[in-house]
Write a protein that holds these residues in place. Structure first.
Motif, mmCIF file in Angstrom:
data_model
loop_
_atom_site.group_PDB
_atom_site.id
_atom_site.type_symbol
_atom_site.label_atom_id
_atom_site.label_comp_id
_atom_site.label_asym_id
_atom_site.label_seq_id
_atom_site.Cartn_x
_atom_site.Cartn_y
_atom_site.Cartn_z
ATOM 1 N N PRO A 97 -7.194 -10.230 4.829
ATOM 2 C CA PRO A 97 -6.494 -10.112 6.112
ATOM 3 C C PRO A 97 -5.072 -10.655 6.096
ATOM 4 C CG PRO A 97 -8.170 -11.834 6.190
ATOM 5 C CD PRO A 97 -8.375 -11.094 4.911
ATOM 6 N N ASN A 98 -4.741 -11.529 5.137
ATOM 7 C CA ASN A 98 -3.392 -12.095 5.090
ATOM 8 C C ASN A 98 -2.394 -11.170 4.408
ATOM 9 O OD1 ASN A 98 -4.945 -12.643 2.693
ATOM 10 N ND2 ASN A 98 -3.280 -13.950 1.985
ATOM 11 N N LEU A 99 -2.862 -10.034 3.866
ATOM 12 C CA LEU A 99 -1.978 -9.061 3.243
ATOM 13 C C LEU A 99 -1.750 -7.881 4.186
ATOM 14 C CD1 LEU A 99 -3.333 -8.933 -0.436
ATOM 15 C CD2 LEU A 99 -1.555 -10.409 0.546
ATOM 16 N N THR A 100 -0.786 -7.042 3.845
ATOM 17 C CA THR A 100 -0.505 -5.870 4.664
ATOM 18 C C THR A 100 -1.541 -4.784 4.411
ATOM 19 O OG1 THR A 100 0.884 -4.789 3.004
ATOM 20 C CG2 THR A 100 1.974 -6.351 4.506
ATOM 21 N N VAL A 101 -1.525 -3.780 5.276
ATOM 22 C CA VAL A 101 -2.407 -2.630 5.100
ATOM 23 C C VAL A 101 -2.152 -1.975 3.749
ATOM 24 C CG1 VAL A 101 -2.885 -0.296 5.945
ATOM 25 C CG2 VAL A 101 -2.687 -2.200 7.569
ATOM 26 N N ALA A 102 -0.879 -1.772 3.405
ATOM 27 C CA ALA A 102 -0.532 -1.122 2.132
ATOM 28 C C ALA A 102 -1.017 -1.936 0.944
ATOM 29 C CB ALA A 102 0.979 -0.909 2.047
ATOM 30 N N GLU A 103 -0.841 -3.241 0.998
ATOM 31 C CA GLU A 103 -1.272 -4.097 -0.114
ATOM 32 C C GLU A 103 -2.781 -4.042 -0.288
ATOM 33 O OE1 GLU A 103 1.707 -7.847 -0.389
ATOM 34 O OE2 GLU A 103 0.873 -7.473 1.612
ATOM 35 N N ASN A 104 -3.519 -3.972 0.809
ATOM 36 C CA ASN A 104 -4.977 -3.878 0.713
ATOM 37 C C ASN A 104 -5.413 -2.551 0.132
ATOM 38 O OD1 ASN A 104 -6.874 -6.082 1.921
ATOM 39 N ND2 ASN A 104 -5.017 -6.148 3.183
ATOM 40 N N ILE A 105 -4.764 -1.470 0.536
ATOM 41 C CA ILE A 105 -5.160 -0.140 0.058
ATOM 42 C C ILE A 105 -4.950 -0.009 -1.443
ATOM 43 C CG2 ILE A 105 -4.563 2.323 0.158
ATOM 44 C CD1 ILE A 105 -4.058 1.959 3.145
ATOM 45 N N LEU A 106 -3.859 -0.559 -1.956
ATOM 46 C CA LEU A 106 -3.501 -0.365 -3.366
ATOM 47 C C LEU A 106 -3.639 -1.644 -4.188
ATOM 48 C CD1 LEU A 106 -0.436 1.952 -2.773
ATOM 49 C CD2 LEU A 106 -2.628 2.606 -3.758
ATOM 50 N N ARG A 112 4.717 -0.041 -10.051
ATOM 51 C CA ARG A 112 5.584 -1.063 -10.647
ATOM 52 C C ARG A 112 6.987 -0.521 -10.911
ATOM 53 N NH1 ARG A 112 3.357 -6.364 -10.950
ATOM 54 N NH2 ARG A 112 1.108 -6.052 -10.645
ATOM 55 N N ARG A 113 7.931 -1.456 -10.875
ATOM 56 C CA ARG A 113 9.310 -1.106 -11.202
ATOM 57 C C ARG A 113 10.032 -2.367 -11.672
ATOM 58 N NH1 ARG A 113 14.006 1.205 -7.101
ATOM 59 N NH2 ARG A 113 15.432 1.941 -8.728
ATOM 60 N N PHE A 114 10.662 -2.251 -12.842
ATOM 61 C CA PHE A 114 11.407 -3.369 -13.432
ATOM 62 C C PHE A 114 10.528 -4.621 -13.556
ATOM 63 C CE2 PHE A 114 14.955 -1.158 -11.023
ATOM 64 C CZ PHE A 114 15.338 -0.395 -12.109
ATOM 65 N N GLY A 115 9.259 -4.413 -13.901
ATOM 66 C CA GLY A 115 8.362 -5.533 -14.138
ATOM 67 C C GLY A 115 7.730 -6.124 -12.896
ATOM 68 N N TRP A 119 7.829 -2.202 -3.829
ATOM 69 C CA TRP A 119 7.306 -2.298 -2.470
ATOM 70 C C TRP A 119 7.537 -1.024 -1.669
ATOM 71 C CZ3 TRP A 119 3.982 -5.951 -1.784
ATOM 72 C CH2 TRP A 119 4.061 -7.113 -2.564
ATOM 73 N N ARG A 120 8.674 -0.374 -1.872
ATOM 74 C CA ARG A 120 8.929 0.867 -1.138
ATOM 75 C C ARG A 120 7.943 1.941 -1.553
ATOM 76 N NH1 ARG A 120 14.962 3.189 -0.945
ATOM 77 N NH2 ARG A 120 15.138 1.272 0.285
ATOM 78 N N ALA A 121 7.697 2.068 -2.862
ATOM 79 C CA ALA A 121 6.730 3.057 -3.351
ATOM 80 C C ALA A 121 5.315 2.701 -2.899
ATOM 81 C CB ALA A 121 6.793 3.146 -4.876
ATOM 82 N N LEU A 122 5.022 1.400 -2.853
ATOM 83 C CA LEU A 122 3.701 0.948 -2.402
ATOM 84 C C LEU A 122 3.432 1.426 -0.975
ATOM 85 C CD1 LEU A 122 1.258 -1.168 -3.002
ATOM 86 C CD2 LEU A 122 2.594 -2.669 -1.535
ATOM 87 N N ARG A 123 4.391 1.172 -0.084
ATOM 88 C CA ARG A 123 4.207 1.569 1.311
ATOM 89 C C ARG A 123 4.166 3.084 1.465
ATOM 90 N NH1 ARG A 123 7.422 -3.141 1.895
ATOM 91 N NH2 ARG A 123 9.347 -1.923 1.733
ATOM 92 N N ALA A 124 4.984 3.780 0.664
ATOM 93 C CA ALA A 124 5.006 5.245 0.746
ATOM 94 C C ALA A 124 3.681 5.845 0.296
ATOM 95 C CB ALA A 124 6.158 5.798 -0.098
ATOM 96 N N ARG A 125 3.130 5.310 -0.796
ATOM 97 C CA ARG A 125 1.847 5.818 -1.299
ATOM 98 C C ARG A 125 0.727 5.522 -0.306
ATOM 99 N NH1 ARG A 125 -1.411 9.351 -2.603
ATOM 100 N NH2 ARG A 125 -3.193 8.736 -3.900
ATOM 101 N N ALA A 126 0.741 4.317 0.265
ATOM 102 C CA ALA A 126 -0.274 3.969 1.261
ATOM 103 C C ALA A 126 -0.170 4.881 2.472
ATOM 104 C CB ALA A 126 -0.126 2.508 1.672
#
Length: 504
Positions: A97-106, A112-115, A119-126
Motif C-alpha cells: 500500500p505504500n507504493l503507487t499503483v504502477a509500482e505494484n502492477i510492475l 530500466r534505463r541507465f541502470g 519511471w515514465r515508462a513504468l507509469r506508461a506501461r501500467a
C-alpha cells in the motif's frame, strides 16, 4: 461433463495429497479450458485450497499429474507456475500500500534505463495494462489512497501484466458491494473474451451462477463431479457439497419470536460515533436483531460503538434499564457486551496460538495476569467448546492458523461464549466460509437466542439476515432508516428499502 473437445489449458489427473494420516486430496480430477470461468465448490476442508496450491506450484502433490496444454509439468515454486502463465489473486490482497499503483502492477518487472528504473515508462506501461481492462485508475496514485475494490482490480492488473493464461481468483468479492462486484465481473468477462481461463472461488452462490460456466464440486478431498452451471440447480449443488439433506437452507422461522420486546435488554438512544449519528435501536432478550445496509452504511461502526471499541460522541446505551458507558472493549466485556470483528484474520484469531489458547484468551484477559487459568482448566474449557461447536479437527493443541475459515470462526465464537455474554454482536460471522459452516453458525445463533442470549447479527447477504433475524434494522449513510419484522420482508423488498433515495 460438458463434452468439450478442446485441449484443457490445465488438467489434473488423480491428484492425491496427504497431511499426516488425513487425505486433503484423494484421486481428484480437474480440468480448465481457455476462455471459461470455472468455479471450484465445496465446504471448508473439501480440498479446494490444496488443489489450487497444487496447480499454482505452492505445494507438491504426493501423486497424480498436472498438465498444461496437454504436457505434464512439475512446478517447484509458484514462480514456475507464473512462468507457465498461471497466476493467482487471493482474498488477502498481496500488494504494497505504500507504493503507487504502477509500482505494484510492475513490481519486479520494472522497465530500466541507465541502470535505474524508468519511471515514465513504468507509469506508461501500467496505464496500458489498466486501459486493457477498461480501468480508469491513476497509475501514479498511492495504492493506499484507493478502496479495497480498486486494490482488488490492481491486483488483477498485476496478475495479467505478463502473459497470463490462467487466473485464479480466491474469494475476490468477499469485501465488495454490489457496484464493485459488477465492475469486477465486467473485468472477468473482458479477460474471458481474451481467452484467459479463470478459476473462480466464492461462497456466494448467486455470484457463482452469474459469472461461471462450469462448476467442479469437491467433498472430503474427493471429486463429486463436474457440471455445467446451467444444468445444475442450486439446491442440488448445495446437496452435492454437503452430502446431506439441504432443506435447512430453505426458509425457516425467524429467530426470537418469543423475545420480550416490551422490556428491552439493550437500547441505543441517539448514538453517534465516527461516521454514524443519531442511532436508535432496541434489542430484546433472546432476540436476534439483524443490521442490514450497503457497504459503507455504518453497520460495523454501530457494532463497534455498542461494544466500546469506538468512543461515543453523543447518545447513550441502556442495558437492562441501566445507562452504561462501555468506554473500552474490556469494560464492555465486563458489562456482558462482546464483539466478533468482520476481520477474522487481523482482529480475531491469532494463528500462531493453539485452539486452546485462542479459546481462553479473552477469559484470561478478563481475569487479569494475577489470576491465571490453570492448564488443566484451559484444556477442560477448550475440550467442552470443541465438542459443543463441532470444531474440526478436534485437537485443542492444533495451531488455529491452519484451520479452515469456518472452524476458525467457531474458535472465535467459543472464545466469546466462554465469557458468558448477555449480548453477542456478530459482524459478518459467515464471511468467507462454506455453506456447511454457514448452516452450523446460523444454527448456533438460533440456539443461543432460544436459550435467552441476545444477538446483533450483521451480514452483507440479505437472505442470510432475513433467515437468521427476528427483526431487521436498516442503515443508510450512517443513520437508521427503519426497523421491520423479518417475516414481513423479502430480499427484494429489503434491498429496495436500503437502496431507495431519501425523500425530503
Amino acid at each position: 461433463m460438458n463434452g468439450n473437445d478442446e485441449v484443457p489449458v490445465v488438467e489434473v489427473e488423480r491428484a492425491t495429497k496427504r497431511f499426516g494420516s488425513e487425505f486433503a486430496l484423494d484421486g481428484v480430477n480437474f480440468r480448465l479450458f481457455p476462455g471459461e470461468v470455472h468455479s471450484l465448490m465445496g465446504e471448508n476442508g473439501a480440498g479446494k485450497s490444496t488443489l489450487i496450491k497444487g496447480i499454482t506450484g505452492a505445494l507438491h502433490l504426493d501423486s497424480g499429474s498436472v498438465r498444461v496444454d496437454g504436457r505434464e509439468v512439475h512446478f517447484a515454486t509458484p514462480a514456475d507456475a507464473q512462468q507457465a502463465g498461471i497466476r493467482a489473486v487471493y482474498q488477502e490482497i498481496d500488494l504494497l500500500p505504500n507504493l503507487t499503483v504502477a509500482e505494484n502492477i510492475l513490481l519486479g518487472d520494472e522497465p530500466r534505463r541507465f541502470g535505474g528504473i524508468d519511471w515514465r515508462a513504468l507509469r506508461a506501461r501500467a496505464a496500458e495494462i489498466l486501459a486493457e481492462l477498461g480501468l480508469n485508475i491513476d497509475p501514479a496514485s498511492q495504492l493506499s489512497a484507493h478502496p479495497l475494490a480498486i486494490q482488488q482490480l490492481v491486483a488483477i492488473a498485476r496478475a495479467i501484466s505478463s502473459d497470463v493464461r490462467v487466473l485464479v481468483l480466491d474469494e475476490p468479492t468477499s469485501s465488495l458491494d454490489l457496484d464493485e462486484v459488477a465492475e469486477l465481473f465486467r473485468v472477468i468477462r473482458e479477460l474471458k473474451d481474451r481467452g484467459v481461463a479463470i478459476l473462480f472461488i466464492s461462497h456466494f452462490l448467486d455470484q457463482v451462477y452469474e459469472i461461471c460456466d462450469r462448476i467442479t464440486v469437491l467433498r472430503n478431498g474427493m471429486l463429486v463431479g463436474e457440471y455445467l452451471t446451467t444444468e445444475l440447480l442450486r439446491i442440488d449443488l448445495v446437496h452435492k457439497m454437503l452430502g446431506r439433506d439441504a432443506e435447512e437452507l430453505a426458509t425457516r422461522p425467524p429467530v426470537g419470536d418469543h423475545a420480550d420486546h416490551a422490556t428491552p435488554l439493550l437500547e441505543a438512544r441517539g448514538l453517534s460515533a465516527g461516521r454514524v449519528s443519531d442511532i436508535t435501536l432496541v434489542l430484546g432478550e433472546g432476540e436476534v436483531l439483524g443490521l442490514a445496509g450497503l457497504l459503507g452504511s455504518g453497520r460495523t461502526e454501530v457494532a463497534r460503538a455498542l461494544t466500546g471499541i469506538d468512543t461515543l460522541t453523543a447518545g447513550m446505551i441502556v442495558l437492562d434499564g441501566t445507562t452504561i458507558i462501555p468506554g473500552n472493549p474490556r469494560r464492555a466485556i465486563g458489562l456482558g457486551l462482546t464483539y466478533s470483528s468482520e476481520n477474522r484474520r487481523a482482529e480475531g484469531i491469532i494463528g500462531e496460538l493453539t485452539v486452546r489458547e485462542n479459546i481462553v484468551l479473552a477469559l484470561q484477559a478478563q481475569r487479569g495476569v494475577l489470576r491465571r487459568i490453570g492448564l488443566s482448566r484451559q484444556r477442560e474449557l477448550a475440550a467442552s467448546w470443541i465438542e459443543a461447536l463441532s470444531i474440526r479437527p478436534a485437537s485443542a493443541e492444533q495451531l488455529a492458523g491452519v484451520l479452515s475459515g469456518g472452524n476458525q470462526q467457531k474458535v472465535l465464537l467459543a472464545r466469546l461464549l466462554a465469557l458468558s455474554p448477555r449480548v453477542l454482536v456478530l459482524d459478518e460471522p459467515t464471511r468467507g466460509i462454506d455453506i456447511g459452516a454457514k448452516v452450523e453458525v446460523q444454527r448456533l445463533v438460533r440456539e443461543l437466542a432460544e436459550n435467552g442470549m441476545s444477538v446483533v447479527f450483521i451480514s452483507a447477504e440479505l437472505e442470510e439476515v432475513l433467515r437468521v433475524s427476528a427483526r431487521v434494522t436498516l442503515l443508510r449513510d450512517g443513520r437508521v432508516i427503519a426497523t421491520h419484522d423479518a417475516d414481513a420482508l423479502t430480499v427484494d423488498s429489503l434491498l429496495a428499502l436500503i437502496a431507495q433515495p431519501d425523500v425530503d
